[in-house]
Design a protein around this motif. Structure first.
Motif, PDB file in Angstrom:
ATOM      1  N   ASP A  56       3.613  -1.032  -0.494  1.00  0.00           N
ATOM      2  CA  ASP A  56       3.998   0.496  -0.192  1.00  0.00           C
ATOM      3  C   ASP A  56       3.856   0.779  -2.005  1.00  0.00           C
ATOM      4  O   ASP A  56       4.456   0.820  -3.081  1.00  0.00           O
ATOM      5  CB  ASP A  56       5.856   0.356   0.034  1.00  0.00           C
ATOM      6  CG  ASP A  56       5.904   2.026  -0.070  1.00  0.00           C
ATOM      7  OD1 ASP A  56       5.585   2.682  -1.009  1.00  0.00           O
ATOM      8  OD2 ASP A  56       7.048   2.478   0.708  1.00  0.00           O
ATOM      9  N   GLU A 107       6.381   3.141  -3.579  1.00  0.00           N
ATOM     10  CA  GLU A 107       7.565   2.208  -3.902  1.00  0.00           C
ATOM     11  C   GLU A 107       7.150   0.895  -5.169  1.00  0.00           C
ATOM     12  O   GLU A 107       8.748   1.166  -5.998  1.00  0.00           O
ATOM     13  CB  GLU A 107       8.045   0.907  -2.840  1.00  0.00           C
ATOM     14  CG  GLU A 107       9.040   0.019  -3.119  1.00  0.00           C
ATOM     15  CD  GLU A 107       9.405  -1.092  -2.376  1.00  0.00           C
ATOM     16  OE1 GLU A 107       9.911  -2.152  -2.105  1.00  0.00           O
ATOM     17  OE2 GLU A 107       8.523  -1.133  -1.576  1.00  0.00           O
ATOM     18  N   THR A 156       7.518   3.502  -8.032  1.00  0.00           N
ATOM     19  CA  THR A 156       8.895   3.713  -8.424  1.00  0.00           C
ATOM     20  C   THR A 156       9.286   2.774  -9.081  1.00  0.00           C
ATOM     21  O   THR A 156      10.992   2.852 -10.160  1.00  0.00           O
ATOM     22  CB  THR A 156      10.307   3.915  -6.748  1.00  0.00           C
ATOM     23  OG1 THR A 156       9.579   5.071  -6.326  1.00  0.00           O
ATOM     24  CG2 THR A 156      11.274   4.391  -7.436  1.00  0.00           C
ATOM     25  N   ALA A 157       9.150   1.590  -8.589  1.00  0.00           N
ATOM     26  CA  ALA A 157      10.565   0.538  -9.153  1.00  0.00           C
ATOM     27  C   ALA A 157       9.020   0.253 -11.118  1.00  0.00           C
ATOM     28  O   ALA A 157      10.756   0.051 -11.230  1.00  0.00           O
ATOM     29  CB  ALA A 157       9.692  -0.938  -8.358  1.00  0.00           C
ATOM     30  N   ILE A 187       7.625  -6.296  -4.316  1.00  0.00           N
ATOM     31  CA  ILE A 187       6.999  -6.307  -3.544  1.00  0.00           C
ATOM     32  C   ILE A 187       6.517  -6.648  -1.907  1.00  0.00           C
ATOM     33  O   ILE A 187       5.239  -7.540  -2.836  1.00  0.00           O
ATOM     34  CB  ILE A 187       6.088  -4.823  -3.869  1.00  0.00           C
ATOM     35  CG1 ILE A 187       6.823  -3.883  -5.009  1.00  0.00           C
ATOM     36  CG2 ILE A 187       5.341  -4.011  -2.918  1.00  0.00           C
ATOM     37  CD1 ILE A 187       7.989  -3.467  -5.416  1.00  0.00           C
TER      38      ILE A 187
END
Length: 362
Positions: free
Chosen positions: A301, A304, A307-308, A327
């Motif tokens: 992702d 993701e 964002t992380a 991830i």
């Protein structure tokens, strides 16, 4: 007379405070994205800003606060859709906290990467998110060590730096993909990916080798092409691999560009995916959806990841210690993963019956 705290319009931050009927400190908190602001207060200040056409002087603000509210982002290849998605998600998350993002691309060149990091340092960014070309380059290590702020590494490991990291579990995804190919009868499986100077390639190779070991099948290392993520490299290596008498029956390609290059090479050689050769891509791209057959993939992702990375950066700017986020990857078998092609020998033609010689008449 020099204008204070503004450009374009003549409005100042004091004018905004008077217009909104709030304290100067309240205006400052709203403009800097401070979380301790009520919705009603924020609405008043934003309405006054819009009405007056106020534009804050960001340089003056940074000199007063010691923060530019800007995060640098160094991409390995800005043309890669994976990195574009990561950057988009990171920028959205940073924007919510009042930060902007300055993006540069190294285009796979170590010297450009080091210069970009030095440029971001001179621009006094508050921190840097970076996807390195190589984890071993001394020029990059020195440039990262000179950054005056937190560093977040994207899928890379650099010892002694004290950086946070967003890592992907490439091992598990490639292990499952290789195991699926082996279960379908493939033993000659090519792996085309980047150089082992980056973590993603090392972890992919580790998953590939572990799947062979679990199946009790020896690895033919001549089927490994680990040197670059570029499409041109993948195309050249696929042509080389399929020019052998003992060509692979399956391929795993290490990234979107690698998959594109591999597909070009296979088309040039007139090898049909799913019938002549099984294919698994590492990472997905919407454009692959128009291809037939559907391509099996090991995906992660990208949103993701971005964002992380942004959240790690914001946490460290607020005093948190560096940490690592992992991830997951997911293997999805599709039509491109077919069984080993069984070549049926062409039937041998019976020798032509020789006719009896004609008798001469005389």
């Amino acid at each position: 007379m020099a204008r204070s705290d503004s450009e374009g319009s003549g409005a100042t931050i004091r004018d905004v405070a008077v217009q909104a009927g709030v304290a100067l400190s309240s205006v400052s908190r709203v403009l800097t994205g401070h979380p301790d602001v009520s919705p009603a207060m924020r609405a008043k200040v934003e309405a006054a800003v819009a009405e007056l056409g106020y534009e804050p002087d960001l340089l003056a603000q940074s000199l007063r606060s010691g923060s530019t509210k800007t995060i640098g982002f160094v991409l390995r290849d800005i043309s890669n859709p994976l990195f574009a998605n990561i950057a988009r998600a990171a920028e959205q998350e940073l924007r919510r906290s009042g930060f902007s993002m300055l993006i540069t691309s190294s285009d796979g060149h170590l010297d450009v990467e080091a210069r970009n990091l030095a440029l971001l340092r001179r621009r006094r960014v508050d921190g840097v998110i970076v996807s390195l070309v190589s984890e071993e380059a001394e020029s990059t290590r020195a440039a990262l060590a000179a950054i005056n702020g937190p560093v977040v590494l994207l899928d890379r490991e650099v010892s002694g730096l004290g950086a946070a990291a967003v890592l992907c579990d490439h091992y598990s995804g490639v292990y499952r993909a290789t195991g699926e190919l082996l279960a379908r009868g493939h033993q000659r499986i090519g792996l085309v990916s980047g150089a082992l100077t980056v973590r993603s390639s090392r972890e992919r190779l580790r998953g590939y080798e572990a799947a062979f070991a679990a199946a009790g099948v020896p690895v033919d290392r001549s089927l490994l092409a680990l040197g670059s993520f570029d499409a041109d490299f993948a195309k050249a290596e696929v042509i080389r691999l399929f020019s052998r008498r003992d060509e692979p029956t399956a391929l795993i390609t290490g990234g979107i560009a690698s998959a594109a290059g591999a597909l070009q090479g296979l088309r040039q050689l007139r090898r049909a995916v799913g019938t002549d050769v099984a294919l698994v891509t590492l990472d997905e791209w919407p454009m692959f959806d128009v291809l037939a057959p559907d391509l099996a993939s090991v995906s992660r992702d990208s949103g993701e990841m971005g964002t992380a990375a942004a959240r790690l950066m914001l946490d460290m700017l607020n005093g948190a210690e560096p940490r690592t986020v992992v991830i997951d990857t997911h293997f999805t078998p599709r039509d491109s993963v077919g069984p080993v092609r069984r070549v049926t020998p062409a039937p041998r033609k019976a020798p032509a019956r020789r006719s009896a010689p004609k008798k001469s008449v005389g």
